[in-house]
Write a protein that holds these residues in place. Structure first.
Motif, PDB file in Angstrom:
ATOM      1  N   ASN A 239     -17.998  -7.071 -66.317  1.00  0.00           N
ATOM      2  CA  ASN A 239     -17.822  -8.498 -66.611  1.00  0.00           C
ATOM      3  C   ASN A 239     -18.565  -9.405 -65.644  1.00  0.00           C
ATOM      4  OD1 ASN A 239     -15.785  -7.477 -64.717  1.00  0.00           O
ATOM      5  ND2 ASN A 239     -14.795  -9.476 -64.851  1.00  0.00           N
ATOM      6  N   PHE A 240     -18.778 -10.644 -66.117  1.00  0.00           N
ATOM      7  CA  PHE A 240     -19.322 -11.759 -65.342  1.00  0.00           C
ATOM      8  C   PHE A 240     -18.189 -12.723 -64.994  1.00  0.00           C
ATOM      9  CE2 PHE A 240     -23.792 -11.852 -67.433  1.00  0.00           C
ATOM     10  CZ  PHE A 240     -24.403 -11.313 -66.317  1.00  0.00           C
ATOM     11  N   GLU A 241     -18.182 -13.249 -63.785  1.00  0.00           N
ATOM     12  CA  GLU A 241     -17.397 -14.429 -63.436  1.00  0.00           C
ATOM     13  C   GLU A 241     -18.131 -15.141 -62.309  1.00  0.00           C
ATOM     14  OE1 GLU A 241     -14.685 -14.327 -60.401  1.00  0.00           O
ATOM     15  OE2 GLU A 241     -16.452 -13.187 -59.846  1.00  0.00           O
ATOM     16  N   MET A 242     -17.482 -16.019 -61.539  1.00  0.00           N
ATOM     17  CA  MET A 242     -18.268 -16.867 -60.646  1.00  0.00           C
ATOM     18  C   MET A 242     -17.716 -17.024 -59.230  1.00  0.00           C
ATOM     19  SD  MET A 242     -19.484 -19.856 -63.329  1.00  0.00           S
ATOM     20  CE  MET A 242     -20.454 -20.701 -62.080  1.00  0.00           C
ATOM     21  N   GLU A 243     -16.681 -16.284 -58.865  1.00  0.00           N
ATOM     22  CA  GLU A 243     -16.099 -16.485 -57.535  1.00  0.00           C
ATOM     23  C   GLU A 243     -15.724 -15.208 -56.782  1.00  0.00           C
ATOM     24  OE1 GLU A 243     -15.724 -20.057 -59.909  1.00  0.00           O
ATOM     25  OE2 GLU A 243     -14.565 -18.243 -60.256  1.00  0.00           O
ATOM     26  N   GLY A 244     -15.544 -14.102 -57.479  1.00  0.00           N
ATOM     27  CA  GLY A 244     -14.920 -12.919 -56.897  1.00  0.00           C
ATOM     28  C   GLY A 244     -15.647 -12.286 -55.734  1.00  0.00           C
ATOM     29  N   SER A 245     -16.973 -12.298 -55.757  1.00  0.00           N
ATOM     30  CA  SER A 245     -17.732 -11.640 -54.685  1.00  0.00           C
ATOM     31  C   SER A 245     -17.512 -12.325 -53.337  1.00  0.00           C
ATOM     32  CB  SER A 245     -19.226 -11.637 -55.026  1.00  0.00           C
ATOM     33  OG  SER A 245     -19.706 -12.958 -55.206  1.00  0.00           O
ATOM     34  N   ALA A 246     -17.500 -13.650 -53.341  1.00  0.00           N
ATOM     35  CA  ALA A 246     -17.297 -14.391 -52.090  1.00  0.00           C
ATOM     36  C   ALA A 246     -15.880 -14.186 -51.566  1.00  0.00           C
ATOM     37  CB  ALA A 246     -17.583 -15.874 -52.310  1.00  0.00           C
ATOM     38  N   ILE A 247     -14.909 -14.134 -52.472  1.00  0.00           N
ATOM     39  CA  ILE A 247     -13.524 -13.882 -52.047  1.00  0.00           C
ATOM     40  C   ILE A 247     -13.415 -12.501 -51.418  1.00  0.00           C
ATOM     41  CG2 ILE A 247     -11.150 -13.556 -52.861  1.00  0.00           C
ATOM     42  CD1 ILE A 247     -11.810 -15.609 -55.081  1.00  0.00           C
ATOM     43  N   ALA A 248     -13.986 -11.492 -52.075  1.00  0.00           N
ATOM     44  CA  ALA A 248     -13.919 -10.123 -51.552  1.00  0.00           C
ATOM     45  C   ALA A 248     -14.649  -9.999 -50.222  1.00  0.00           C
ATOM     46  CB  ALA A 248     -14.515  -9.153 -52.572  1.00  0.00           C
ATOM     47  N   GLY A 249     -15.866 -10.546 -50.153  1.00  0.00           N
ATOM     48  CA  GLY A 249     -16.676 -10.411 -48.948  1.00  0.00           C
ATOM     49  C   GLY A 249     -16.110 -11.145 -47.757  1.00  0.00           C
ATOM     50  N   LEU A 250     -15.747 -12.408 -47.933  1.00  0.00           N
ATOM     51  CA  LEU A 250     -15.206 -13.185 -46.815  1.00  0.00           C
ATOM     52  C   LEU A 250     -13.851 -12.646 -46.375  1.00  0.00           C
ATOM     53  CD1 LEU A 250     -16.207 -16.821 -47.858  1.00  0.00           C
ATOM     54  CD2 LEU A 250     -17.265 -15.375 -46.111  1.00  0.00           C
ATOM     55  N   SER A 251     -13.050 -12.174 -47.320  1.00  0.00           N
ATOM     56  CA  SER A 251     -11.754 -11.592 -46.949  1.00  0.00           C
ATOM     57  C   SER A 251     -11.932 -10.367 -46.058  1.00  0.00           C
ATOM     58  CB  SER A 251     -10.960 -11.214 -48.200  1.00  0.00           C
ATOM     59  OG  SER A 251     -10.571 -12.359 -48.917  1.00  0.00           O
ATOM     60  N   LEU A 252     -12.871  -9.502 -46.427  1.00  0.00           N
ATOM     61  CA  LEU A 252     -13.131  -8.324 -45.596  1.00  0.00           C
ATOM     62  C   LEU A 252     -13.619  -8.711 -44.206  1.00  0.00           C
ATOM     63  CD1 LEU A 252     -14.745  -5.653 -47.955  1.00  0.00           C
ATOM     64  CD2 LEU A 252     -12.730  -5.355 -46.514  1.00  0.00           C
ATOM     65  N   LEU A 253     -14.530  -9.666 -44.146  1.00  0.00           N
ATOM     66  CA  LEU A 253     -15.045 -10.097 -42.844  1.00  0.00           C
ATOM     67  C   LEU A 253     -13.949 -10.728 -41.985  1.00  0.00           C
ATOM     68  CD1 LEU A 253     -18.518 -11.665 -43.784  1.00  0.00           C
ATOM     69  CD2 LEU A 253     -18.114  -9.540 -42.530  1.00  0.00           C
ATOM     70  N   LEU A 254     -13.024 -11.442 -42.632  1.00  0.00           N
ATOM     71  CA  LEU A 254     -11.975 -12.152 -41.904  1.00  0.00           C
ATOM     72  C   LEU A 254     -10.726 -11.299 -41.675  1.00  0.00           C
ATOM     73  CD1 LEU A 254     -12.317 -15.574 -43.758  1.00  0.00           C
ATOM     74  CD2 LEU A 254     -12.769 -15.196 -41.319  1.00  0.00           C
ATOM     75  N   GLY A 255     -10.642 -10.135 -42.355  1.00  0.00           N
ATOM     76  CA  GLY A 255      -9.510  -9.238 -42.141  1.00  0.00           C
ATOM     77  C   GLY A 255      -8.358  -9.419 -43.101  1.00  0.00           C
ATOM     78  N   HIS A 256      -8.586 -10.072 -44.233  1.00  0.00           N
ATOM     79  CA  HIS A 256      -7.523 -10.290 -45.211  1.00  0.00           C
ATOM     80  C   HIS A 256      -7.646  -9.310 -46.383  1.00  0.00           C
ATOM     81  CE1 HIS A 256      -6.561 -13.847 -42.949  1.00  0.00           C
ATOM     82  NE2 HIS A 256      -7.749 -14.374 -43.186  1.00  0.00           N
ATOM     83  N   LYS A 257      -6.578  -9.209 -47.179  1.00  0.00           N
ATOM     84  CA  LYS A 257      -6.597  -8.403 -48.401  1.00  0.00           C
ATOM     85  C   LYS A 257      -6.918  -9.321 -49.574  1.00  0.00           C
ATOM     86  CE  LYS A 257      -3.033  -5.052 -46.991  1.00  0.00           C
ATOM     87  NZ  LYS A 257      -1.744  -4.418 -47.388  1.00  0.00           N
ATOM     88  N   ALA A 258      -7.808  -8.873 -50.472  1.00  0.00           N
ATOM     89  CA  ALA A 258      -8.165  -9.736 -51.600  1.00  0.00           C
ATOM     90  C   ALA A 258      -8.491  -8.933 -52.843  1.00  0.00           C
ATOM     91  CB  ALA A 258      -9.347 -10.629 -51.237  1.00  0.00           C
ATOM     92  N   LEU A 259      -8.285  -9.590 -53.986  1.00  0.00           N
ATOM     93  CA  LEU A 259      -8.560  -8.987 -55.288  1.00  0.00           C
ATOM     94  C   LEU A 259      -8.776 -10.110 -56.293  1.00  0.00           C
ATOM     95  CD1 LEU A 259      -8.540  -6.451 -57.218  1.00  0.00           C
ATOM     96  CD2 LEU A 259      -6.091  -6.912 -57.532  1.00  0.00           C
ATOM     97  N   THR A 260      -9.669  -9.873 -57.254  1.00  0.00           N
ATOM     98  CA  THR A 260      -9.866 -10.796 -58.363  1.00  0.00           C
ATOM     99  C   THR A 260      -9.390 -10.138 -59.658  1.00  0.00           C
ATOM    100  OG1 THR A 260     -11.694 -12.080 -57.412  1.00  0.00           O
ATOM    101  CG2 THR A 260     -11.613 -11.921 -59.809  1.00  0.00           C
ATOM    102  N   CYS A 261      -8.559 -10.862 -60.410  1.00  0.00           N
ATOM    103  CA  CYS A 261      -8.078 -10.399 -61.719  1.00  0.00           C
ATOM    104  C   CYS A 261      -8.439 -11.449 -62.766  1.00  0.00           C
ATOM    105  CB  CYS A 261      -6.560 -10.209 -61.705  1.00  0.00           C
ATOM    106  SG  CYS A 261      -5.988  -8.912 -60.597  1.00  0.00           S
ATOM    107  N   CYS A 262      -9.167 -11.037 -63.780  1.00  0.00           N
ATOM    108  CA  CYS A 262      -9.606 -11.973 -64.813  1.00  0.00           C
ATOM    109  C   CYS A 262      -9.258 -11.475 -66.203  1.00  0.00           C
ATOM    110  CB  CYS A 262     -11.120 -12.181 -64.738  1.00  0.00           C
ATOM    111  SG  CYS A 262     -11.670 -13.169 -63.331  1.00  0.00           S
ATOM    112  N   MET A 263      -9.089 -12.434 -67.115  1.00  0.00           N
ATOM    113  CA  MET A 263      -8.930 -12.107 -68.522  1.00  0.00           C
ATOM    114  C   MET A 263     -10.236 -12.400 -69.248  1.00  0.00           C
ATOM    115  SD  MET A 263      -6.235 -13.561 -71.341  1.00  0.00           S
ATOM    116  CE  MET A 263      -7.154 -15.063 -71.633  1.00  0.00           C
ATOM    117  N   VAL A 264     -10.676 -11.477 -70.062  1.00  0.00           N
ATOM    118  CA  VAL A 264     -11.910 -11.656 -70.828  1.00  0.00           C
ATOM    119  C   VAL A 264     -11.664 -12.675 -71.939  1.00  0.00           C
ATOM    120  CG1 VAL A 264     -13.634 -10.539 -72.295  1.00  0.00           C
ATOM    121  CG2 VAL A 264     -12.655  -9.286 -70.351  1.00  0.00           C
ATOM    122  N   ILE A 265     -12.458 -13.757 -71.936  1.00  0.00           N
ATOM    123  CA  ILE A 265     -12.338 -14.746 -73.021  1.00  0.00           C
ATOM    124  C   ILE A 265     -13.591 -14.767 -73.894  1.00  0.00           C
ATOM    125  CG2 ILE A 265     -10.719 -16.173 -71.744  1.00  0.00           C
ATOM    126  CD1 ILE A 265     -13.065 -18.172 -71.318  1.00  0.00           C
TER     127      ILE A 265
END
Length: 292
Positions: A239-265
């Motif tokens: 799938n395509f979306e527009m925010e998940g990579s930055a959330i995953a990457g910055l969370s890892l760098l900062l030490g947080h847990k992160a996940l993106t969950c999307c519904m296909v529309i």
């Protein structure tokens, strides 16, 4: 000696809140849900048993409350990874910077961050209505490339395989893609056995970066076909979306847990889109609230 962060690097409002979010450190919960649409904040907080605090500035709306015995903050980010850069840095500052001294706190506070959103499906097996948990995110936005440690949190082998497959060379002005995995514990807990675990591309735009052509031609007219055909260790891009990579990457760098969950529309393979999706999205919201 601790580093004191200058006022120009971390702007704090007169009321003691983070510059863009207008969120005060004491009003940030350890569990954070991110949504793109400011109107979707109410869709999440309407399930809360109690509202503790609210803040709003531009596209950023923050509500903290109780869902059962869980304290949760829901924040709207607007669209795009540029806004995620703001949100991630400011919620981490609320959690881990003493706003009075402008120094890092002695004890690190780890956040659990789940983005709930919508996306476009890229395979036949993810039709409209499918819930996808992004096990891996590929960033077309280039954001993580500006941060030290980028390679330490990226899957460089998958990244190189994808670049070779796309035949993108150094002469093309396309942001260098980065590949980041979601937190495994959070993925297993939230996705359970009823969400597709996908490879998700986060794009820096809705039209050209996602292979849409209205009046403008595309730099790579075969981009989406190549993306859909890419396979790595038996896995395909879902799938395509527009925010998940930055959330995953910055969370890892900062030490947080992160996940993106999307519904296909929208399913790009079938050429179909469902704009009447709000009822189904509420099911995804409730699922995440129960499992976060």
């Amino acid at each position: 000696m601790k580093r004191r962060i200058p006022e120009s690097e971390l702007i704090i409002n007169a009321d003691g809140s983070a510059f863009h979010l207008h969120l005060k450190p004491e009003n940030l919960a350890d569990r954070v849900i991110l949504v793109g649409d400011p109107g979707r904040v109410h869709a999440v907080s309407s399930f809360f048993d109690e509202i503790e605090s609210e803040a709003e500035n531009r596209e950023f709306r923050c509500v903290t409350g109780k869902y059962g015995n869980k304290r949760i903050t829901v924040i709207s980010t607007g669209i795009g990874c540029d806004n995620i850069d703001i949100v991630m840095n400011e919620i981490d500052a609320c959690a881990n910077i003493d706003f009075a001294t402008r120094e890092e706190r002695d004890t690190f506070r780890q956040l659990q961050i789940v983005r709930i959103g919508t996306c476009g499906g890229l395979q036949e097996y993810v039709p409209e209505g499918t819930f996808i948990a992004s096990q891996t995110s590929i960033g077309f936005d280039g954001l993580l490339n500006f941060y030290a440690g980028r390679n330490d949190v990226s899957d460089l082998k998958l990244e190189e395989a994808f670049r070779r497959h796309m035949a993108w060379t150094g002469t093309q002005c396309i942001p260098y893609p980065y590949v980041v995995d979601a937190n495994k514990e959070l993925l297993n807990r939230i996705a359970g056995d009823d969400m597709v675990r996908g490879i998700t591309i986060a794009c820096g735009g809705f039209y050209g970066p996602q292979g849409r052509s209205v009046r403008l031609g595309l730099a790579d007219p075969n981009q989406n076909e190549k993306i859909m055909n890419f396979e790595y260790e038996g896995r395909r891009i879902t799938n395509f979306e527009m925010e998940g990579s930055a959330i995953a990457g910055l969370s890892l760098l900062l030490g947080h847990k992160a996940l993106t969950c999307c519904m296909v529309i929208a399913n790009r393979v079938a050429g179909r889109a469902n704009t009447n999706y709000k009822g189904s999205l509420e099911e995804l919201i409730k699922t995440v609230l129960d499992r976060i």
